[in-house]
Design a protein around this motif. Structure first.
Motif: not given
Length: 150
Positions: A18-26, A38-52
């Motif tokens: 929610q913060i991501y969508v709010d921050a970047f659509t404002a 789209k934000a859900w998929r992006y954030i989900s991918d980030l947290i699955k990154t090795p070394g996150f």
């Protein structure tokens, strides 16, 4: 005011989206193409990154920002690569982004991280924000990009 930067928890996921969508659509970015899905998929991918590693910023018990990245272990030490920093739009230009980056450096020092690295565009407001916060442009590094025709 009670302020703190804490390690990301799985229960923070929806608030981060929610913060991501709010921050970047404002303003100033106004990304009208960014959807919650789209934000859900992006954030989900980030947290699955090795070394996150992720941190959330809380103001009076409410999450107002987050910074996600990954720990890269090089031969001369560890570097934290910032992948995303988002501050809820109602807190833009309030100093929260600066507070997050200062607290992040303190937290990362506890993990023996020697540097913070990130990429942004010179044309984005974030470029001036990072310069103001002591980051230096690496003039000997180059990012290359190519659109793929579909």
């Amino acid at each position: 005011m009670d302020k703190e930067l804490i390690m990301y928890r799985e229960t923070d996921f929806e608030d981060c989206v929610q913060i991501y969508v709010d921050a970047f659509t404002a303003p100033p970015l106004n990304y009208d193409f960014l959807t919650k899905e789209k934000a859900w998929r992006y954030i989900s991918d980030l947290i699955k990154t090795p070394g996150f590693m992720g941190y959330t910023y809380w103001l009076d018990g409410k999450m107002t920002a987050f910074c996600f990245g990954k720990l890269d272990n090089y031969f001369d030490g560890s570097v934290f690569k910032v992948e995303e920093l988002a501050v809820a739009s109602m807190y833009h230009r309030s100093g929260i982004g600066t507070a997050v980056m200062k607290l992040l450096a303190i937290k990362l020092a506890g993990y023996n991280v020697s540097a913070i690295n990130l990429q942004t565009s010179r044309t984005f407001p974030a470029f001036d924000f990072y310069l103001k916060n002591g980051y230096e442009e690496l003039t000997d590094n180059v990012s290359l990009f190519k659109w793929i025709e579909n």
